[in-house]
Design an enzyme around this catalytic site. Structure first.
Site, PDB file in Angstrom:
ATOM      1  N   PRO A   1      36.909  30.417  30.774  1.00 23.39           N
ATOM      2  CA  PRO A   1      38.201  29.910  30.336  1.00 23.39           C
ATOM      3  C   PRO A   1      38.560  30.398  28.947  1.00 23.39           C
ATOM      4  CG  PRO A   1      36.522  28.255  30.029  1.00 23.39           C
ATOM      5  CD  PRO A   1      35.851  29.413  30.703  1.00 23.39           C
TER       6      PRO A   1
ATOM      7  N   TYR B   1      25.202  30.254  36.032  1.00 23.91           N
ATOM      8  CA  TYR B   1      26.023  31.081  36.912  1.00 23.91           C
ATOM      9  C   TYR B   1      27.381  31.413  36.290  1.00 23.91           C
ATOM     10  CZ  TYR B   1      22.542  29.393  40.227  1.00 23.91           C
ATOM     11  OH  TYR B   1      21.381  29.073  40.839  1.00 23.91           O
ATOM     12  N   GLY B   2      27.423  31.529  34.979  1.00 25.93           N
ATOM     13  CA  GLY B   2      28.654  31.946  34.346  1.00 25.93           C
ATOM     14  C   GLY B   2      29.736  30.895  34.285  1.00 25.93           C
ATOM     15  N   LYS B   3      29.410  29.642  34.545  1.00 27.91           N
ATOM     16  CA  LYS B   3      30.402  28.570  34.515  1.00 27.91           C
ATOM     17  C   LYS B   3      30.491  27.980  33.116  1.00 27.91           C
ATOM     18  CE  LYS B   3      29.550  27.287  39.323  1.00 27.91           C
ATOM     19  NZ  LYS B   3      28.320  28.067  39.525  1.00 27.91           N
TER      20      LYS B   3
ATOM     21  N   LEU C   1      33.329  40.447  38.373  1.00 31.30           N
ATOM     22  CA  LEU C   1      34.017  40.782  39.612  1.00 31.30           C
ATOM     23  C   LEU C   1      34.906  39.632  40.066  1.00 31.30           C
ATOM     24  CD1 LEU C   1      31.159  42.530  41.642  1.00 31.30           C
ATOM     25  CD2 LEU C   1      32.981  43.595  40.322  1.00 31.30           C
TER      26      LEU C   1
ATOM     27  N   ASP D   1      45.608  51.128  36.579  1.00 31.43           N
ATOM     28  CA  ASP D   1      45.592  52.063  35.463  1.00 31.43           C
ATOM     29  C   ASP D   1      44.165  52.516  35.151  1.00 31.43           C
ATOM     30  OD1 ASP D   1      46.888  53.279  32.963  1.00 31.43           O
ATOM     31  OD2 ASP D   1      45.337  51.993  32.104  1.00 31.43           O
TER      32      ASP D   1
ATOM     33  N   GLU E   1      45.760  55.475  39.642  1.00 32.35           N
ATOM     34  CA  GLU E   1      46.073  56.492  38.641  1.00 32.35           C
ATOM     35  C   GLU E   1      44.790  57.281  38.384  1.00 32.35           C
ATOM     36  OE1 GLU E   1      47.505  57.020  34.016  1.00 32.35           O
ATOM     37  OE2 GLU E   1      45.891  55.719  34.652  1.00 32.35           O
TER      38      GLU E   1
END
Length: 792
Positions: free
Chosen positions: A224, A246-248, A420, A442, A497
């Site tokens: 966040p 876990y990245g929370k 991801l 891009d 691109e």
């Protein structure tokens, strides 16, 4: 307001239930693509997707976190009676009984001023929770975060008694800060309490896209923003996040002084129009909202909606590609130094203004693409993702590997699962919350290779595309992103691109390809610049021009363009500026003499764009303003130009002045697109080039039943010039760059009919004799004309 008696928290990722929390607990967790979901009046049997997922009874409501990437699977597991709707707009997803509905809301982060000191967090007394709210509002449920009382009993029996210590403040107790639950909650539609009429879901299905996601405010879910709301304003230190496994990240938001959430659901826009059907070919108008005005200022979404979209429609473009929408701190970065991936740039207006703009474009049948930047991110650490957790490896590679040498920006670590999920969630948010119909990715070349294309040339040898120098993690992300977009929204379009020409990049993922629908044919504008800059008209190589325009991988669709925003930026020159240069300031008036430079520039400008349009690919792109030869360059306000907006604008008013020759180029571009819309050569098989004559400077080819003839000779005209055709019949001129309405000299009679003969020529079974006008007025410069016929 509807109250929450008990909360049942399910962790679908681990396939088990968590703790039952007290009524009104207000907590929020930003975890992998998570939504905050409320299911009122549903028993545990209604929300148990499999026998392995057991839950405790919930007599009032259950709050479930679901992973955004697995949303279709989640819907499939739920009961068929679940309905998706929104209290603000009444959008419905599926028909259902009135007792079952779902509300989804998200938090909108902003950039707050730094506080003098952290604000204290205090529980809100129960009296503040009983204030009635309007049935049409929506907010976070708020109540004292203390669990007292048993599962049964009335409302009062489940409230925290006065003086009871807070669970989240009391160390060691069940559910205290030392033992946080896995998920916290929840947004529900507001309704009257204590005797007032209960809110009921609407029964009428909303018009347009069947989803209520147009009503949300988008923000990232992992991790966040470091700034959150408080009752006294925006404070970056009052409510710090706590990092979990876990990245929370965990965030606790207390209620405001009125007892309700300080983060309201603010969007009130309701979509009215569906996205257009998937287009067989694209005529793309590349646009920047901020410069889309003749005035020296930052233009708005509203201005683009009411002033620019009608122009795009009139010019015959069926797709608009929006640049610099993702929030960026530095305006002069052209939007490529993104700081907030989930925020629409506030420079141009509100998120609702952007949604309205997209909805109006859809009403015109215009597809809207977003120029998405997932190849790198701004190195800003105050307002960006860099050093989010204090290290340089939270989202990005650590050390030199995580920094782009030329762009001075951070490079994502695509091997990180949470990265991801963050990026995939970002794609889906722009589609479902704002209504975009696809993306132009891009910097794909930078993503595909560890060397990022720096100091590397690509000749087409397969050793250049396969080896240890390929970033397989980034390639897998692109495949996953395209697969997700195509699976969830088959109508959406993705464009790469890529300057390297990576094989199979535009083939389906099922075939082992990258999954893109189109790639930009980036060699074409470079070729035109090289020709105009280095060669005299007599030295132009017709074979080399044709080779560049047709050199593309079989069954991999390309988007051709003669110039884009890259050529319009300061330091480079547009085609019109290279062809006419300083005379654009003095001789573009019809009241002034037509000089050889202006005459040559206008004619070549039309011919270059048409041959690129007709021969160069499967779709076409133009940067805003270049269709009429916009004078000057594009330069954003910066220290080097004294923060001036003079060159950060598009002077559309030039085409409205009938005394200026810009209107000729604008009219030709419009009729060129209208002709393609009528005959559809972009969606047709590749052209058959029957002639590329070096001494005559003539190129002739057939496509979509049309015959294209280009005479690039600087002064030589031809009478009874034989051109090979496959289809016998009668031919008439359809589009002529030498017509007077396009600034030409009207040397061809458009009423003339040309009949084919059974005379083989240039490997075609038939041929016809085309008659051109006499020598041009400007013998050494003019007669760069084109004739364009169709079979009758």
């Amino acid at each position: 307001m509807m109250c929450l008696n008990k909360v049942l928290v399910l962790d679908l990722k681990k396939n088990k239930s968590a703790e039952v929390w007290p009524r009104g607990m207000v907590r929020l967790v930003n975890s992998c693509l998570g939504y905050l979901v409320a299911y009122p009046k549903m028993r545990h049997t209604d929300i148990r997707p499999t026998s392995s997922l057991t839950t405790s009874p919930c007599y009032s409501r259950a709050c479930i976190r679901i992973s955004r990437i697995h949303l279709p699977l989640f819907w499939a597991l739920l009961t068929r009676e679940a309905t998706l709707c929104c209290a603000q707009t009444g959008c419905m997803r599926t028909p259902a009984r009135p007792q079952s509905y779902v509300s989804l809301f998200r938090v909108q982060h902003r950039h707050p001023p730094l506080p003098e000191k952290p604000a204290p967090i205090t529980p809100v007394p129960s009296a503040a929770r009983s204030t009635a709210r309007s049935p049409s509002s929506a907010s976070l449920l708020t109540a004292s975060p203390c669990r007292v009382g048993r599962r049964g009993g009335g409302r009062e029996g489940r409230r925290r008694p006065a003086g009871c210590p807070s669970r989240w403040a009391a160390p060691g107790g069940r559910g205290c800060a030392a033992r946080p639950p896995r998920l916290y909650i929840v947004a529900v539609p507001g309704a009257a309490r204590q005797g007032r009429t209960k809110w009921r879901p609407p029964t009428r299905r909303a018009r347009g896209r069947p989803s209520c996601r147009s009503c949300w405010s988008g923000t990232p879910t992992w991790p966040p923003s470091s700034r959150t709301s408080s009752a006294d304003g925006w404070n970056p230190f009052s409510h710090p996040y706590k990092k979990m496994e876990y990245g929370k990240w965990e965030l606790f938001i207390p209620p405001g002084q009125d007892g309700y959430s300080p983060v309201p659901h603010g969007s009130k826009l309701k979509r009215k129009h569906r996205s257009p059907e998937r287009l067989k070919s694209l005529r793309i108008y590349e646009s920047h909202v901020g410069i889309a005005s003749p005035e020296g200022k930052i233009a708005s979404y509203k201005n683009f909606t009411y002033n620019v979209l009608p122009r795009i429609k009139d010019l015959g473009y069926n797709c608009v590609q929006l640049m610099a929408i993702m929030e960026h701190a530095y305006y002069a970065s052209f939007g490529y130094q993104v700081t907030s991936f989930f925020a629409a740039s506030s420079r141009y207006g509100t998120p609702d203004d952007l949604k309205e703009m997209i909805d109006v474009a859809h009403s015109m049948g215009i597809t809207v693409l977003l120029d998405v930047v997932h190849s790198h991110a701004s190195k800003n650490s105050e307002d960006g993702l860099n050093k989010f957790d204090g290290t340089d490896s939270c989202f990005f590679h650590s050390g030199p590997k995580g920094t782009h040498q030329l762009w001075d920006s951070r490079l994502f670590d695509y091997s990180n699962w949470e990265v991801l999920r963050f990026l995939l969630s970002n794609l889906r948010m722009w589609i479902e919350d704002y209504g975009f119909d696809g993306f132009r990715f891009d910097g794909v070349t930078s993503m595909l290779y560890h060397h990022h294309g720096i100091g590397t040339g690509f000749s087409g040898d397969y050793n250049e595309y396969f080896g240890l120098h390929v970033d397989e993690d980034a390639l897998c992300y692109l495949m996953l992103a395209n697969h997700m977009v195509n699976f969830l929204h088959p109508e959406c379009i993705t464009i790469a691109e890529d300057v390297s020409g990576m094989p199979a990049l535009c083939r389906p993922v099922a075939e082992g390809g990258g999954g893109f629908d189109y790639r930009l044919a980036m060699a074409i504008p470079d070729k035109w610049i090289q020709i105009i800059k280095e060669l005299k008209d007599e030295d132009w190589n017709m074979g080399n021009i044709v080779y560049t325009l047709t050199n593309r991988r079989y069954e991999e669709k390309c988007i051709a363009y003669a110039e884009s925003h890259d050529q319009a930026l300061v330091g480079d020159k547009t085609l019109a500026f290279r062809l006419m240069d300083a005379e654009m300031y003095t001789n573009m008036s019809v009241l002034s003499p037509l000089t050889p430079v202006i005459d040559r520039g206008i004619q070549l400008h039309k011919m270059i764009r048409l041959i690129t349009h007709a021969l160069g690919g499967d779709s076409y792109l133009n940067f805003m303003g270049n269709e009429f030869g916009h004078p000057e360059w594009l330069d954003f306000p910066r220290k080097g130009n004294n923060e001036s907006y003079h060159y950060a604008r598009r002077q559309f008013n030039l085409t409205d002045d009938h005394l200026l020759r810009y209107r000729f180029l604008n009219a030709f571009d419009r009729d060129m697109n209208k002709s393609e819309e009528r005959f559809g050569w972009l969606a047709s098989p590749p052209a058959f080039v029957s002639e590329k004559h070096e001494s005559n400077k003539v190129i002739a080819f057939e496509r979509a039943g049309l015959v294209f003839i280009f005479n690039f000779h600087p002064y030589q005209s031809y009478v009874d010039y034989r051109v090979g055709v496959e289809t016998p019949g009668k031919y008439k001129i359809l589009l002529d760059s030498d017509a007077s309405e396009y600034g030409g000299h009207q040397r061809l009679d458009h009423n003339t009919e040309y009949f084919s003969e059974e005379y083989p020529h240039n490997y075609r079974h038939n041929s016809l004799m085309m008659t051109s006008a006499s020598h041009s007025r400007q013998k050494k410069w003019n007669n760069v004309k084109m004739r364009f016929a169709r079979s009758m």
